[in-house]
Design a protein around this motif. Structure first.
Motif, PDB file in Angstrom:
ATOM      1  N   TYR A  75      39.404  35.995  49.631  1.00 31.65           N
ATOM      2  CA  TYR A  75      39.338  37.438  49.370  1.00 31.65           C
ATOM      3  C   TYR A  75      38.240  37.826  48.383  1.00 31.65           C
ATOM      4  O   TYR A  75      38.089  39.000  48.070  1.00 31.65           O
ATOM      5  CB  TYR A  75      40.695  37.933  48.871  1.00 31.65           C
ATOM      6  N   VAL A  89      45.810  42.824  48.001  1.00 32.25           N
ATOM      7  CA  VAL A  89      44.662  43.438  48.680  1.00 32.25           C
ATOM      8  C   VAL A  89      45.061  44.696  49.440  1.00 32.25           C
ATOM      9  O   VAL A  89      44.213  45.402  49.953  1.00 32.25           O
ATOM     10  CB  VAL A  89      43.960  42.450  49.632  1.00 32.25           C
ATOM     11  N   VAL A  90      46.367  44.966  49.503  1.00 35.33           N
ATOM     12  CA  VAL A  90      46.810  46.190  50.178  1.00 35.33           C
ATOM     13  C   VAL A  90      47.019  47.304  49.149  1.00 35.33           C
ATOM     14  O   VAL A  90      46.395  48.360  49.217  1.00 35.33           O
ATOM     15  CB  VAL A  90      48.096  45.947  50.978  1.00 35.33           C
ATOM     16  N   VAL A 105      51.331  41.245  53.026  1.00 38.63           N
ATOM     17  CA  VAL A 105      50.240  40.327  52.690  1.00 38.63           C
ATOM     18  C   VAL A 105      50.473  39.718  51.310  1.00 38.63           C
ATOM     19  O   VAL A 105      50.201  38.539  51.081  1.00 38.63           O
ATOM     20  CB  VAL A 105      48.884  41.055  52.761  1.00 38.63           C
ATOM     21  N   VAL A 153      34.087  38.148  51.669  1.00 33.82           N
ATOM     22  CA  VAL A 153      33.282  37.020  51.216  1.00 33.82           C
ATOM     23  C   VAL A 153      32.909  36.123  52.378  1.00 33.82           C
ATOM     24  O   VAL A 153      32.089  35.226  52.233  1.00 33.82           O
ATOM     25  CB  VAL A 153      34.034  36.176  50.154  1.00 33.82           C
ATOM     26  N   SER A 212      43.614  41.605  55.193  1.00 32.95           N
ATOM     27  CA  SER A 212      44.471  42.418  54.335  1.00 32.95           C
ATOM     28  C   SER A 212      45.401  43.280  55.166  1.00 32.95           C
ATOM     29  O   SER A 212      46.193  44.045  54.626  1.00 32.95           O
ATOM     30  CB  SER A 212      43.634  43.292  53.411  1.00 32.95           C
ATOM     31  N   TYR A 245      37.348  40.047  44.187  1.00 31.46           N
ATOM     32  CA  TYR A 245      38.182  41.253  44.189  1.00 31.46           C
ATOM     33  C   TYR A 245      39.641  40.922  43.941  1.00 31.46           C
ATOM     34  O   TYR A 245      40.396  41.709  43.387  1.00 31.46           O
ATOM     35  CB  TYR A 245      38.043  41.951  45.539  1.00 31.46           C
ATOM     36  N   GLN A 260      46.058  48.130  45.904  1.00 34.15           N
ATOM     37  CA  GLN A 260      45.028  47.455  45.133  1.00 34.15           C
ATOM     38  C   GLN A 260      45.197  47.482  43.625  1.00 34.15           C
ATOM     39  O   GLN A 260      44.477  46.793  42.930  1.00 34.15           O
ATOM     40  CB  GLN A 260      43.668  47.997  45.532  1.00 34.15           C
ATOM     41  N   PRO A 312      34.698  52.780  47.047  1.00 34.88           N
ATOM     42  CA  PRO A 312      35.024  51.922  45.901  1.00 34.88           C
ATOM     43  C   PRO A 312      36.279  51.080  46.137  1.00 34.88           C
ATOM     44  O   PRO A 312      36.506  50.102  45.450  1.00 34.88           O
ATOM     45  CB  PRO A 312      35.228  52.911  44.753  1.00 34.88           C
ATOM     46  N   ALA A 313      37.105  51.485  47.117  1.00 40.33           N
ATOM     47  CA  ALA A 313      38.319  50.712  47.387  1.00 40.33           C
ATOM     48  C   ALA A 313      38.037  49.554  48.342  1.00 40.33           C
ATOM     49  O   ALA A 313      38.913  48.760  48.628  1.00 40.33           O
ATOM     50  CB  ALA A 313      39.395  51.613  47.971  1.00 40.33           C
ATOM     51  N   SER A 314      36.802  49.486  48.821  1.00 46.03           N
ATOM     52  CA  SER A 314      36.487  48.438  49.784  1.00 46.03           C
ATOM     53  C   SER A 314      36.508  47.064  49.126  1.00 46.03           C
ATOM     54  O   SER A 314      35.966  46.871  48.046  1.00 46.03           O
ATOM     55  CB  SER A 314      35.104  48.696  50.383  1.00 46.03           C
ATOM     56  N   ILE A 315      37.154  46.153  49.786  1.00 45.18           N
ATOM     57  CA  ILE A 315      37.242  44.798  49.248  1.00 45.18           C
ATOM     58  C   ILE A 315      35.999  44.010  49.629  1.00 45.18           C
ATOM     59  O   ILE A 315      35.638  43.046  48.986  1.00 45.18           O
ATOM     60  CB  ILE A 315      38.499  44.099  49.795  1.00 45.18           C
TER      61      ILE A 315
END
Lengths: 216, 180
Positions: free
Chosen positions: A122, A79-80, A93, B37, B140, A125, A82, B31-34
């Motif tokens: 997460y 998640v870092v 992470v 949830v 993250s 994604y 990507q 667009p890089a946003s996770i």
């Protein structure tokens, strides 16, 4: 095979340093036995495995579980960083995620349960392979759809072309025939004078021989 | 006629793409946003040793008191945390917000030293040395901030430092709205 070139001619004085130049990069090709170094490097390059960030301390003692952990780790997105899997990423992470994957596996989770564990935290994604669901329909079916539509259109166009072949040309009317005759005759006439011209000119050998000399 | 329509097709495609790009630029889409949830779901569990010595452990009971809570993951080694810190101080002092601080992958002494130097806006503070709680919360990195309503449901999630704008447009209305 690329011929070896020797940059430093070996001399007796070189002695031990000869080895220094025998690397394939320097165009070694040194005496017998050294030739294999080329193959050795080639083999090393071919056999090299992609570097993974998994640290020795993280590796599980059970090779079967570790293999599953690697399989899962390759499919989970860090998640870092990507565009890397957690196995490829050396982010903190990612290390935590690798550890969590192994903990779940040791606790007896199935691979699917481990993926669910990560998705719960997460979201989708985290999956490098996006799941097939309403939100990702366009992603999965978009390309085949374009192919179908484009292929269908091409097929349709091709079928229409063969179904309606170009009609046989209509016979010329009298007026058209006369016009065509006139055009052809004109063209023939336009070409003829040039021929006349050529014939009227004196043959080069018939010209007075001293004509050019006089000018010159 | 249909042939003329075909010539419009590339132009139409161009217009569609230009429209999409323009929208992407203007709408602030990342667009890089996770994403998160967790938003709209019950907050994950909390069971951490207290950061400050002599305090009881930090549990998720604090998230279900009926009062909205701000949960902030921070670390003394994190520069953006430094940038957002005054905003939390302001929230605690002026608004009386309940802010729970969790030191993530941070040595206790370092975190305490950091808070001593900058001021400590946290009602409760926990220590997540190995980052396991962070993982449960879908962290993250630091800083990340969660707005949790009084029933323990996560309502907003900020990845990265909060800004003055977040404070005014999201956090303050949330605190007021949830307090009603």
């Amino acid at each position: 095979m690329i011929p070896f070139r020797r940059y430093a001619p070996p001399s007796p004085a070189d002695g031990g340093r000869k080895e220094f130049f025998s690397s394939p990069v320097c165009g070694g090709g040194a005496p017998k036995g050294r030739r294999g170094s080329w193959l050795l490097v080639l083999a090393a390059l071919l056999l090299a495995l992609p570097a993974v960030a998994v640290e020795p301390s993280e590796v599980l003692p059970d090779p079967a579980l570790e293999a599953r952990a690697r399989e899962i780790g390759r499919a989970l997105r860090c998640v870092v960083c990507q565009n890397q899997s957690i196995d490829d990423s050396s982010a903190e992470v990612a290390a935590d995620m690798r550890r969590a994957v192994r903990e779940r596996l040791v606790a007896g989770d199935s691979n699917a349960a481990v993926f669910d564990f990560m998705v719960a935290r997460y979201g989708d994604y985290v999956l490098l392979r996006p799941p097939f669901k309403p939100g990702t329909l366009l992603l999965w079916l978009g390309a085949p759809l374009v192919l179908l539509v484009a292929g269908g259109a091409l097929l349709f166009a091709a079928r229409r072309r063969t179904a309606a072949p170009v009609a046989a040309p209509e016979p010329l009317s009298d007026e058209e025939r006369q016009r065509l005759d006139r055009i052809l005759r004109d063209a023939a006439l336009r070409a003829a004078p040039q021929d006349e011209d050529l014939r009227e000119r004196p043959h080069p050998e018939e010209r007075p021989k001293d004509a050019s000399r006089r000018v010159g | 006629m249909s042939r003329r329509l075909l010539f419009i097709l590339p132009l139409l495609t161009l217009a569609l793409m230009a429209g999409f790009f323009a929208w992407s630029l203007m709408s602030g889409r990342d667009p890089a946003s996770i994403g998160s949830v967790l938003v709209g779901r019950p907050a994950p569990k909390l069971d951490l040793p207290a950061l400050r010595p002599g305090e009881p452990p930090l549990t998720d009971a604090v998230l279900r008191t009926g009062k909205p809570v701000i949960v902030n993951f921070f670390a003394s080694w994190c520069t953006p945390c430094l940038a957002e810190h005054p905003l939390f101080t302001r929230l605690a002092e002026r608004e009386g917000a309940v802010i729970v601080g969790i030191a993530w992958k941070n040595k206790r002494d370092d975190a305490l030293q950091w808070l001593k130097r900058l001021g400590d806006p946290f009602r409760l503070a926990g220590l997540d040395l190995d980052g396991k709680t962070g993982l449960d919360w879908g962290l993250s990195g630091v800083p990340e901030t969660y707005l949790v309503d009084g029933q323990g449901i996560v309502r907003r999630h900020f990845r990265g430092p909060i800004t003055e704008r977040d404070l005014n447009e999201t956090i303050l209305p949330f605190l007021k709205g949830a307090a009603k």
